[in-house]
Scaffold this motif. Structure first.
Motif, PDB file in Angstrom:
ATOM      1  N   VAL A 148     -36.829  80.603 -26.537  1.00  0.00           N
ATOM      2  CA  VAL A 148     -37.045  80.938 -27.945  1.00  0.00           C
ATOM      3  C   VAL A 148     -38.429  81.567 -28.098  1.00  0.00           C
ATOM      4  CG1 VAL A 148     -37.145  80.061 -30.303  1.00  0.00           C
ATOM      5  CG2 VAL A 148     -35.545  79.035 -28.666  1.00  0.00           C
ATOM      6  N   CYS A 151     -39.008  94.698 -38.627  1.00  0.00           N
ATOM      7  CA  CYS A 151     -40.050  93.745 -38.251  1.00  0.00           C
ATOM      8  C   CYS A 151     -41.341  94.467 -37.861  1.00  0.00           C
ATOM      9  CB  CYS A 151     -39.536  92.874 -37.104  1.00  0.00           C
ATOM     10  SG  CYS A 151     -40.514  91.417 -36.831  1.00  0.00           S
ATOM     11  N   GLY A 163     -35.272  85.573 -30.781  1.00  0.00           N
ATOM     12  CA  GLY A 163     -36.495  85.612 -31.572  1.00  0.00           C
ATOM     13  C   GLY A 163     -36.180  85.252 -33.009  1.00  0.00           C
ATOM     14  N   PRO A 164     -36.514  84.048 -33.453  1.00  0.00           N
ATOM     15  CA  PRO A 164     -36.184  83.618 -34.815  1.00  0.00           C
ATOM     16  C   PRO A 164     -36.959  84.402 -35.870  1.00  0.00           C
ATOM     17  CG  PRO A 164     -36.907  81.768 -33.424  1.00  0.00           C
ATOM     18  CD  PRO A 164     -37.253  83.023 -32.710  1.00  0.00           C
ATOM     19  N   ALA A 165     -36.311  84.680 -36.975  1.00  0.00           N
ATOM     20  CA  ALA A 165     -36.970  85.318 -38.121  1.00  0.00           C
ATOM     21  C   ALA A 165     -37.242  84.271 -39.194  1.00  0.00           C
ATOM     22  CB  ALA A 165     -36.103  86.440 -38.676  1.00  0.00           C
ATOM     23  N   ASN A 166     -38.166  84.592 -40.067  1.00  0.00           N
ATOM     24  CA  ASN A 166     -38.595  83.653 -41.109  1.00  0.00           C
ATOM     25  C   ASN A 166     -37.486  83.300 -42.098  1.00  0.00           C
ATOM     26  OD1 ASN A 166     -38.868  86.482 -41.975  1.00  0.00           O
ATOM     27  ND2 ASN A 166     -39.668  85.648 -43.878  1.00  0.00           N
ATOM     28  N   CYS A 220     -29.682  81.868 -37.013  1.00  0.00           N
ATOM     29  CA  CYS A 220     -30.393  81.538 -35.776  1.00  0.00           C
ATOM     30  C   CYS A 220     -29.973  80.160 -35.264  1.00  0.00           C
ATOM     31  CB  CYS A 220     -31.904  81.592 -35.992  1.00  0.00           C
ATOM     32  SG  CYS A 220     -32.850  81.351 -34.475  1.00  0.00           S
ATOM     33  N   ARG A 221     -29.924  79.186 -36.166  1.00  0.00           N
ATOM     34  CA  ARG A 221     -29.547  77.829 -35.773  1.00  0.00           C
ATOM     35  C   ARG A 221     -28.124  77.807 -35.189  1.00  0.00           C
ATOM     36  NH1 ARG A 221     -30.125  75.137 -40.561  1.00  0.00           N
ATOM     37  NH2 ARG A 221     -32.343  74.957 -40.174  1.00  0.00           N
ATOM     38  N   GLU A 280     -41.620  82.935 -33.988  1.00  0.00           N
ATOM     39  CA  GLU A 280     -41.002  83.371 -35.241  1.00  0.00           C
ATOM     40  C   GLU A 280     -41.788  84.530 -35.846  1.00  0.00           C
ATOM     41  OE1 GLU A 280     -40.870  81.478 -39.594  1.00  0.00           O
ATOM     42  OE2 GLU A 280     -39.540  80.402 -38.194  1.00  0.00           O
ATOM     43  N   TYR A 295     -32.416  86.180 -36.952  1.00  0.00           N
ATOM     44  CA  TYR A 295     -33.223  86.476 -35.770  1.00  0.00           C
ATOM     45  C   TYR A 295     -33.520  87.964 -35.713  1.00  0.00           C
ATOM     46  CZ  TYR A 295     -28.544  87.248 -33.633  1.00  0.00           C
ATOM     47  OH  TYR A 295     -27.258  87.658 -33.352  1.00  0.00           O
ATOM     48  N   TYR A 296     -34.673  88.278 -35.105  1.00  0.00           N
ATOM     49  CA  TYR A 296     -35.082  89.686 -34.977  1.00  0.00           C
ATOM     50  C   TYR A 296     -34.768  90.248 -33.602  1.00  0.00           C
ATOM     51  CZ  TYR A 296     -39.178  87.680 -32.627  1.00  0.00           C
ATOM     52  OH  TYR A 296     -39.998  86.970 -31.776  1.00  0.00           O
TER      53      TYR A 296
END
Length: 197
Positions: A177, A107, A130-133, A161-162, A180, A137-138
């Motif tokens: 949260v 990232c 930390g959500p990733a695109n 992530c969900r 993103e 997650y990152y």
């Protein structure tokens, strides 16, 4: 407050990193980009007050980037990503830390400030993510080991992530949260992330 930061990395070896990048950009460019990602991750974490643990997928090379910067260096457990992450959390929490975060090395938009926000979140919440695109997650952080967070996941899928947020709720954990960010897996990811640097 005893804080630890876990960083998952691969040794930067030609043909063994960023295979999805390499599929369109070639092995040498993929290695170059991954080396940049490692340097960025080291730069944003090396001066952090938390104790820092780098977990490698294969035996660390002597005097590499992380050793020079004074990080503790360990090996990831054999097995799937969930097992590796659970083992890393168990290993570090066994050393009596009160807050533990884990990040990868994918990232380019991750900053020291975001890591600080994550640790701050753990002063008032049980967990942080930390959500990733790409749906993963990152960053993940907790104040204890919760094995459920690492089970029954289709890793590298858009549901990780969900599913982890659902686990937080099932476990009755309070959580925060983070913004993103883009995980660099493909050439398109790299191009998008470059616009934000």
């Amino acid at each position: 407050m005893l804080q630890a930061l876990i960083i998952f990395v691969r040794n930067p070896e030609l043909g063994k990193v960023k295979t999805r990048l390499a599929a369109t950009m070639g092995d040498e460019k993929a290695l170059q980009i991954y080396s940049l990602l490692l340097q960025h991750t080291c730069a944003i974490t090396r001066n952090h007050n938390a104790d820092k643990y780098v977990f490698y997928t294969s035996t660390p090379v002597a005097n590499d980037l992380w050793e020079q910067a004074g990080f503790f260096r360990l090996l990831q457990l054999e097995g799937g990503l969930g097992e590796k992450m659970k083992h890393a959390f168990e290993t570090v929490f066994a050393r009596r830390y009160e807050q533990v975060l884990i990040i990868g090395s994918d990232c380019i938009n991750l900053t020291t400030e975001i890591i600080d926000r994550a640790f701050e979140s753990l002063t008032t919440h049980d967990a942080v993510i930390g959500p990733a695109n790409d749906g993963g997650y990152y960053l993940l952080g907790t104040k204890a080991v919760y094995p459920e967070l690492f089970k029954n996941k289709e890793w590298s899928s858009a549901e990780v992530c969900r599913a982890t947020l659902t686990d937080f709720e099932k476990l009755g954990l309070s959580f925060n949260v983070l913004p993103e960010l883009i995980d660099i897996d493909t050439e398109e990811d790299w191009q998008e992330a470059q616009k934000l640097v």
